[in-house]
Write an enzyme that holds these catalytic residues in place. Structure first.
Site, PDB file in Angstrom:
ATOM      1  N   TYR A 101      -3.545   2.360  -0.397  1.00 38.45           N
ATOM      2  CA  TYR A 101      -2.126   2.698  -0.374  1.00 38.45           C
ATOM      3  C   TYR A 101      -1.601   2.597  -1.807  1.00 38.45           C
ATOM      4  O   TYR A 101      -1.367   1.502  -2.307  1.00 38.45           O
ATOM      5  CB  TYR A 101      -1.415   1.731   0.559  1.00 38.45           C
ATOM      6  CG  TYR A 101       0.028   2.041   0.852  1.00 38.45           C
ATOM      7  CD1 TYR A 101       0.671   3.159   0.330  1.00 38.45           C
ATOM      8  CD2 TYR A 101       0.750   1.207   1.686  1.00 38.45           C
ATOM      9  CE1 TYR A 101       1.987   3.424   0.624  1.00 38.45           C
ATOM     10  CE2 TYR A 101       2.081   1.466   1.987  1.00 38.45           C
ATOM     11  CZ  TYR A 101       2.691   2.578   1.451  1.00 38.45           C
ATOM     12  OH  TYR A 101       4.010   2.829   1.738  1.00 38.45           O
TER      13      TYR A 101
ATOM     14  N   THR B  38       8.058   1.822   4.957  1.00 45.83           N
ATOM     15  CA  THR B  38       9.200   2.094   5.824  1.00 45.83           C
ATOM     16  C   THR B  38       9.223   1.125   7.001  1.00 45.83           C
ATOM     17  O   THR B  38      10.279   0.809   7.533  1.00 45.83           O
ATOM     18  CB  THR B  38       9.114   3.555   6.339  1.00 45.83           C
ATOM     19  OG1 THR B  38       9.104   4.412   5.198  1.00 45.83           O
ATOM     20  CG2 THR B  38      10.267   3.908   7.233  1.00 45.83           C
TER      21      THR B  38
ATOM     22  N   LYS C  97      -3.667   7.179   0.227  1.00 42.48           N
ATOM     23  CA  LYS C  97      -2.295   7.669   0.422  1.00 42.48           C
ATOM     24  C   LYS C  97      -1.632   7.599  -0.940  1.00 42.48           C
ATOM     25  O   LYS C  97      -1.378   6.513  -1.454  1.00 42.48           O
ATOM     26  CB  LYS C  97      -1.587   6.762   1.427  1.00 42.48           C
ATOM     27  CG  LYS C  97      -0.099   6.981   1.634  1.00 42.48           C
ATOM     28  CD  LYS C  97       0.412   5.951   2.661  1.00 42.48           C
ATOM     29  CE  LYS C  97       1.873   6.138   3.055  1.00 42.48           C
ATOM     30  NZ  LYS C  97       2.812   5.933   1.976  1.00 42.48           N
TER      31      LYS C  97
END
Lengths: 299, 299
Positions: free
Chosen positions: A137, A49, A165
């Site tokens: 990630y 993001t 994550k």
């Protein structure tokens, strides 16, 4: 800064920047300040993001310095250090360590599709050469690499790899996903999820952390959900989450990144556009978004 | 240089570089010289096999200058100008135009998944700001964006968009794929394919160009196949292609990029490794590759 345990709510702001990719420090500080003030547990700077792969090393450092200064050591900062080349990811991790970030968020960015062994060596090199705690990630939608449990297990045994994550799971699948990962990682290794519309169920199932796009702009509602789960008030958490259903529908339809840029603009928080080739949403989408955030009283 | 029509055989060399991403000009020139000497119709510099996204703008310019000098204006050079950001792709296209490249090869490199409209605007901006003829590069395996016929049709009507490089099709599907694209693009628009193990059938079905990894290292066999098709000797083309079956199997299993790096090393043509995180193939794979190139008398 003492070593950070990634738990609770991590807020992932957009990184406001001009058309040439120069970061707007004051606008970024405003977003970070909102999240800190609302009581998030960490900032997740330069996530997907935060459009990290679209920014130069220099601009990523500027964004990090501004965020660390704004967070003031009270709220730990995790920062995206992903890059296509291993040597570049090492340099970004070294920058993050030198600046004072608590954790580096390392995605398996790819062009040529990568093997498990290649990603293992990539992560190991970044950990070895940076001395920065790392969160793996796993974001197959953007990187097109999927971290399987076996690879996560191997990597979790390397010094400095502290968390993963994972992408959002369907409600009926998340408990199994968590159990599979728990069985492969050492005690204390943090298991967290993104995909805002799935994370309340993940937290209820026992996930350690929510990596949240909404908390980068509207932190209050996300803090309330996380605290409700932490107090064991599962029904209340589900009620708060259910109330956001129309926002989650927009996230799924347009992507959370595009929606959050539109929200920030509509609320006059910042007027940045996402990096081209990503286009700002058009008038019809913006109209629907404006209606939803008004209806939910998000501000 | 007069405008180039992309037809026949385009040779895609690897870009030899050191571990820090600095291009080895003399080694690159040796590869380009081999392909030119064998009579390829164009050089496809800095394709996916040429690892363009892993190299800086400066190194890409160095590679292009060396190649243009080596090709000496006799063999036109198409060069990869893809980048994650639109402004960066524009700069690379401007560099390519200034250096003297005949065509720019523009992939829809993505991190955040892109919409058709975003890719349309991206390509249009590069064409508008560079005045470089462009070949659309449809490579979903690496970019995770697929150019559909409708988008190709729209883009083919923009000034300067002259060709599309499509991914390899199954033999039974390629004629239909070609017919679908032909129906959407203006006359003279070049339709070509990559995926070396599929391209003989594509040429036989009427494709204009073969974008070839093997021709970047072993150009002679590829030239023979293309010339056989051009003479209408379909059975001979299929025989030559069939003879390379063991090489195509290696390409499919390990990826053509990894195999070609190993071949170049085994033949002492250059000793570069692919950019990390991509790893050189191990001893077992190298042994199999050595056996195949010996058996096929490739050199």
């Amino acid at each position: 800064m003492t070593p950070m345990r990634l738990t609770g709510l991590s807020a992932f702001p957009i990184t406001p920047a001009d058309a040439g990719g120069r970061v707007d420090g004051p606008a970024l500080r405003r977003l970070v300040a909102r999240s800190c003030k609302a009581g998030v547990d960490s900032i997740g700077l330069l996530g997907s993001t935060g459009s990290y792969p679209y920014l130069t090393r220099e601009e990523r450092r500027r964004a990090l310095d501004a965020t660390l200064d704004e967070a003031g050591g009270r709220v730990p900062v995790m920062v995206g250090i992903g890059a296509l080349r291993t040597d570049e990811a090492v340099r970004l991790a070294q920058d993050a360590r030198a600046a004072g970030a608590a954790v580096g968020l390392l995605a398996a960015v790819s062009y040529t599709p990568l093997t498990d062994e290649e990603v293992y060596e990539h992560v190991a090199a970044v950990a070895r050469h940076s001395d920065l705690p790392l969160c793996l990630y796993d974001n197959p939608t953007t990187t097109h690499f999927r971290f399987g449990p076996e690879l996560i297990g191997r990597l979790s045994r390397l010094p400095g790899i502290v968390a993963v994550k994972s992408p959002g799971q369907e409600p009926q699948a998340v408990a199994g996903h968590l159990a599979t990962l728990r069985a492969t990682v050492p005690p204390g290794f943090s298991l967290g999820y993104s995909g805002d519309w799935t994370t309340t169920e993940a937290l209820i199932a026992g996930a350690d952390a929510w990596y949240s796009v909404v908390a980068g702009l509207f932190p209050q509602v996300a803090v309330e959900i996380v605290r409700a789960v932490q107090r064991g008030e599962v029904a209340e958490a589900r009620r708060l989450d259910g109330r956001l259903g129309l926002l989650w529908a927009l996230f799924r339809h347009y992507s959370s990144l595009r929606v959050i840029y539109a929200c920030a603009d509509l609320l006059d928080l910042c007027h940045a556009a996402p990096p081209r080739p990503i286009l700002p949403l058009g008038e019809e989408a913006r109209g629907r978004i404006a209606e939803v955030i008004r209806g939910l009283d998000l501000r």
